[in-house]
Design a protein around this motif. Structure first.
Motif, PDB file in Angstrom:
ATOM      1  N   VAL A  16       0.847  -1.193   0.000  1.00 18.82           N
ATOM      2  CA  VAL A  16       0.000   0.000   0.000  1.00 18.82           C
ATOM      3  C   VAL A  16       0.882   1.242   0.000  1.00 18.82           C
ATOM      4  CG1 VAL A  16      -1.692   1.336   1.335  1.00 18.82           C
ATOM      5  CG2 VAL A  16      -1.939  -1.148   1.132  1.00 18.82           C
ATOM      6  N   TYR A  17       1.930   1.226   0.795  1.00 13.64           N
ATOM      7  CA  TYR A  17       2.867   2.346   0.870  1.00 13.64           C
ATOM      8  C   TYR A  17       3.479   2.628  -0.508  1.00 13.64           C
ATOM      9  CZ  TYR A  17       7.036   5.005   2.128  1.00 13.64           C
ATOM     10  OH  TYR A  17       8.026   5.960   2.199  1.00 13.64           O
ATOM     11  N   TYR A  18       3.953   1.592  -1.177  1.00 12.74           N
ATOM     12  CA  TYR A  18       4.558   1.778  -2.496  1.00 12.74           C
ATOM     13  C   TYR A  18       3.545   2.236  -3.534  1.00 12.74           C
ATOM     14  CZ  TYR A  18       9.049  -0.082  -1.010  1.00 12.74           C
ATOM     15  OH  TYR A  18      10.252  -0.275  -0.380  1.00 12.74           O
ATOM     16  N   ASN A  19       2.316   1.804  -3.417  1.00 11.76           N
ATOM     17  CA  ASN A  19       1.280   2.253  -4.352  1.00 11.76           C
ATOM     18  C   ASN A  19       0.994   3.744  -4.155  1.00 11.76           C
ATOM     19  OD1 ASN A  19      -0.467   1.922  -6.480  1.00 11.76           O
ATOM     20  ND2 ASN A  19      -2.175   1.290  -5.187  1.00 11.76           N
ATOM     21  N   ILE A  20       0.962   4.200  -2.913  1.00 10.61           N
ATOM     22  CA  ILE A  20       0.770   5.622  -2.635  1.00 10.61           C
ATOM     23  C   ILE A  20       1.932   6.426  -3.213  1.00 10.61           C
ATOM     24  CG2 ILE A  20       0.743   7.352  -0.779  1.00 10.61           C
ATOM     25  CD1 ILE A  20      -0.936   5.289   0.833  1.00 10.61           C
ATOM     26  N   LYS A  21       3.150   5.928  -3.029  1.00 12.33           N
ATOM     27  CA  LYS A  21       4.330   6.598  -3.582  1.00 12.33           C
ATOM     28  C   LYS A  21       4.258   6.653  -5.118  1.00 12.33           C
ATOM     29  CE  LYS A  21       7.033   7.579  -0.082  1.00 12.33           C
ATOM     30  NZ  LYS A  21       7.494   8.936   0.186  1.00 12.33           N
ATOM     31  N   SER A  22       3.813   5.570  -5.742  1.00 11.75           N
ATOM     32  CA  SER A  22       3.743   5.556  -7.208  1.00 11.75           C
ATOM     33  C   SER A  22       2.657   6.503  -7.723  1.00 11.75           C
ATOM     34  CB  SER A  22       3.520   4.138  -7.732  1.00 11.75           C
ATOM     35  OG  SER A  22       2.219   3.694  -7.456  1.00 11.75           O
ATOM     36  N   LEU A  23       1.541   6.630  -6.984  1.00 14.33           N
ATOM     37  CA  LEU A  23       0.508   7.592  -7.370  1.00 14.33           C
ATOM     38  C   LEU A  23       1.053   9.017  -7.288  1.00 14.33           C
ATOM     39  CD1 LEU A  23      -2.650   6.096  -5.643  1.00 14.33           C
ATOM     40  CD2 LEU A  23      -2.295   6.365  -8.101  1.00 14.33           C
ATOM     41  N   LYS A  24       1.816   9.307  -6.254  1.00 13.39           N
ATOM     42  CA  LYS A  24       2.419  10.641  -6.111  1.00 13.39           C
ATOM     43  C   LYS A  24       3.393  10.917  -7.259  1.00 13.39           C
ATOM     44  CE  LYS A  24       4.791  13.723  -2.921  1.00 13.39           C
ATOM     45  NZ  LYS A  24       3.871  14.816  -3.134  1.00 13.39           N
ATOM     46  N   GLU A  25       4.223   9.948  -7.589  1.00 13.63           N
ATOM     47  CA  GLU A  25       5.175  10.122  -8.693  1.00 13.63           C
ATOM     48  C   GLU A  25       4.451  10.325 -10.020  1.00 13.63           C
ATOM     49  OE1 GLU A  25       7.873   6.823  -8.665  1.00 13.63           O
ATOM     50  OE2 GLU A  25       8.563   7.285  -6.640  1.00 13.63           O
ATOM     51  N   ALA A  26       3.397   9.552 -10.249  1.00 15.02           N
ATOM     52  CA  ALA A  26       2.641   9.680 -11.498  1.00 15.02           C
ATOM     53  C   ALA A  26       1.956  11.039 -11.576  1.00 15.02           C
ATOM     54  CB  ALA A  26       1.605   8.564 -11.606  1.00 15.02           C
ATOM     55  N   TYR A  27       1.426  11.517 -10.462  1.00 11.88           N
ATOM     56  CA  TYR A  27       0.752  12.816 -10.446  1.00 11.88           C
ATOM     57  C   TYR A  27       1.734  13.953 -10.743  1.00 11.88           C
ATOM     58  CZ  TYR A  27      -2.243  16.671  -9.076  1.00 11.88           C
ATOM     59  OH  TYR A  27      -2.974  17.832  -9.078  1.00 11.88           O
ATOM     60  N   ASN A  28       2.945  13.836 -10.234  1.00  9.70           N
ATOM     61  CA  ASN A  28       3.952  14.882 -10.425  1.00  9.70           C
ATOM     62  C   ASN A  28       4.711  14.759 -11.743  1.00  9.70           C
ATOM     63  OD1 ASN A  28       3.441  16.246  -7.999  1.00  9.70           O
ATOM     64  ND2 ASN A  28       4.621  14.747  -6.862  1.00  9.70           N
ATOM     65  N   ASN A  29       4.405  13.731 -12.530  1.00 12.91           N
ATOM     66  CA  ASN A  29       5.023  13.550 -13.829  1.00 12.91           C
ATOM     67  C   ASN A  29       4.306  14.445 -14.843  1.00 12.91           C
ATOM     68  OD1 ASN A  29       6.124  12.669 -16.202  1.00 12.91           O
ATOM     69  ND2 ASN A  29       5.871  10.502 -15.757  1.00 12.91           N
ATOM     70  N   ASP A  30       5.061  15.270 -15.549  1.00 17.45           N
ATOM     71  CA  ASP A  30       4.472  16.226 -16.493  1.00 17.45           C
ATOM     72  C   ASP A  30       3.803  15.569 -17.694  1.00 17.45           C
ATOM     73  OD1 ASP A  30       5.249  18.345 -14.916  1.00 17.45           O
ATOM     74  OD2 ASP A  30       7.150  18.616 -15.983  1.00 17.45           O
ATOM     75  N   THR A  31       4.156  14.345 -17.991  1.00 17.07           N
ATOM     76  CA  THR A  31       3.624  13.697 -19.197  1.00 17.07           C
ATOM     77  C   THR A  31       2.303  12.975 -18.970  1.00 17.07           C
ATOM     78  OG1 THR A  31       4.890  11.682 -18.783  1.00 17.07           O
ATOM     79  CG2 THR A  31       5.941  13.376 -20.135  1.00 17.07           C
ATOM     80  N   THR A  32       1.855  12.842 -17.731  1.00 13.08           N
ATOM     81  CA  THR A  32       0.606  12.127 -17.458  1.00 13.08           C
ATOM     82  C   THR A  32      -0.548  13.105 -17.266  1.00 13.08           C
ATOM     83  OG1 THR A  32       1.067  12.065 -15.091  1.00 13.08           O
ATOM     84  CG2 THR A  32       1.743  10.164 -16.377  1.00 13.08           C
ATOM     85  N   ASP A  33      -1.755  12.615 -17.475  1.00 14.18           N
ATOM     86  CA  ASP A  33      -2.961  13.408 -17.282  1.00 14.18           C
ATOM     87  C   ASP A  33      -3.323  13.379 -15.801  1.00 14.18           C
ATOM     88  OD1 ASP A  33      -5.331  14.760 -17.439  1.00 14.18           O
ATOM     89  OD2 ASP A  33      -6.377  13.241 -18.618  1.00 14.18           O
ATOM     90  N   CYS A  34      -3.225  14.517 -15.141  1.00 17.28           N
ATOM     91  CA  CYS A  34      -3.468  14.598 -13.695  1.00 17.28           C
ATOM     92  C   CYS A  34      -4.913  14.269 -13.318  1.00 17.28           C
ATOM     93  CB  CYS A  34      -3.089  15.978 -13.172  1.00 17.28           C
ATOM     94  SG  CYS A  34      -1.323  16.288 -13.220  1.00 17.28           S
ATOM     95  N   THR A  35      -5.845  14.509 -14.233  1.00 17.40           N
ATOM     96  CA  THR A  35      -7.245  14.207 -13.954  1.00 17.40           C
ATOM     97  C   THR A  35      -7.444  12.710 -13.730  1.00 17.40           C
ATOM     98  OG1 THR A  35      -7.864  16.057 -15.368  1.00 17.40           O
ATOM     99  CG2 THR A  35      -9.604  14.500 -14.805  1.00 17.40           C
ATOM    100  N   ILE A  36      -6.797  11.911 -14.532  1.00 10.99           N
ATOM    101  CA  ILE A  36      -6.900  10.461 -14.399  1.00 10.99           C
ATOM    102  C   ILE A  36      -6.266  10.000 -13.102  1.00 10.99           C
ATOM    103  CG2 ILE A  36      -6.155   8.261 -15.394  1.00 10.99           C
ATOM    104  CD1 ILE A  36      -6.402   9.645 -18.157  1.00 10.99           C
ATOM    105  N   ILE A  37      -5.113  10.553 -12.769  1.00  9.50           N
ATOM    106  CA  ILE A  37      -4.426  10.171 -11.531  1.00  9.50           C
ATOM    107  C   ILE A  37      -5.242  10.594 -10.315  1.00  9.50           C
ATOM    108  CG2 ILE A  37      -2.305  10.425 -10.172  1.00  9.50           C
ATOM    109  CD1 ILE A  37      -1.980   8.855 -12.789  1.00  9.50           C
ATOM    110  N   LYS A  38      -5.883  11.753 -10.364  1.00 11.41           N
ATOM    111  CA  LYS A  38      -6.747  12.190  -9.256  1.00 11.41           C
ATOM    112  C   LYS A  38      -7.902  11.217  -9.047  1.00 11.41           C
ATOM    113  CE  LYS A  38      -6.263  17.183  -8.978  1.00 11.41           C
ATOM    114  NZ  LYS A  38      -6.916  18.473  -9.206  1.00 11.41           N
ATOM    115  N   ALA A  39      -8.525  10.801 -10.141  1.00 11.75           N
ATOM    116  CA  ALA A  39      -9.643   9.864 -10.043  1.00 11.75           C
ATOM    117  C   ALA A  39      -9.178   8.518  -9.483  1.00 11.75           C
ATOM    118  CB  ALA A  39     -10.292   9.681 -11.411  1.00 11.75           C
ATOM    119  N   GLU A  40      -8.036   8.061  -9.953  1.00 11.95           N
ATOM    120  CA  GLU A  40      -7.484   6.807  -9.471  1.00 11.95           C
ATOM    121  C   GLU A  40      -7.141   6.916  -7.980  1.00 11.95           C
ATOM    122  OE1 GLU A  40      -3.633   4.085 -10.605  1.00 11.95           O
ATOM    123  OE2 GLU A  40      -4.551   5.300 -12.177  1.00 11.95           O
TER     124      GLU A  40
END
Length: 68
Positions: A16-40
């Motif tokens: 769970v800890y690593y999944n939270i960390k990966s969500l944070k990294e994905a959200y802060n990545n400029d190439t990903t859509d933040c709306t999708i990461i927020k919903a996830e």
């Protein structure tokens, strides 16, 4: 409070800890859509809360942590 919550989660379930960390990294990545990461993130944290793994307050703290 955030560090305390993350430490408790890391000790309770490292996956769970690593999944939270990966969500944070994905959200802060400029190439990903933040709306999708927020919903996830909302869905993942809601599931953790509904299973009793985290409280409502911890859910809010973690959402802010991931999206900032």
């Amino acid at each position: 409070m955030t560090k305390k919550t993350l430490k408790r989660i890391e000790e309770a379930n490292i996956n769970v800890y690593y999944n939270i960390k990966s969500l944070k990294e994905a959200y802060n990545n400029d190439t990903t859509d933040c709306t999708i990461i927020k919903a996830e993130t909302r869905g993942y944290l809601m599931a953790l809360q509904q299973t009793g793994f985290i409280s409502e307050t911890e859910r809010r703290i973690l959402f802010c942590y991931i999206t900032l």
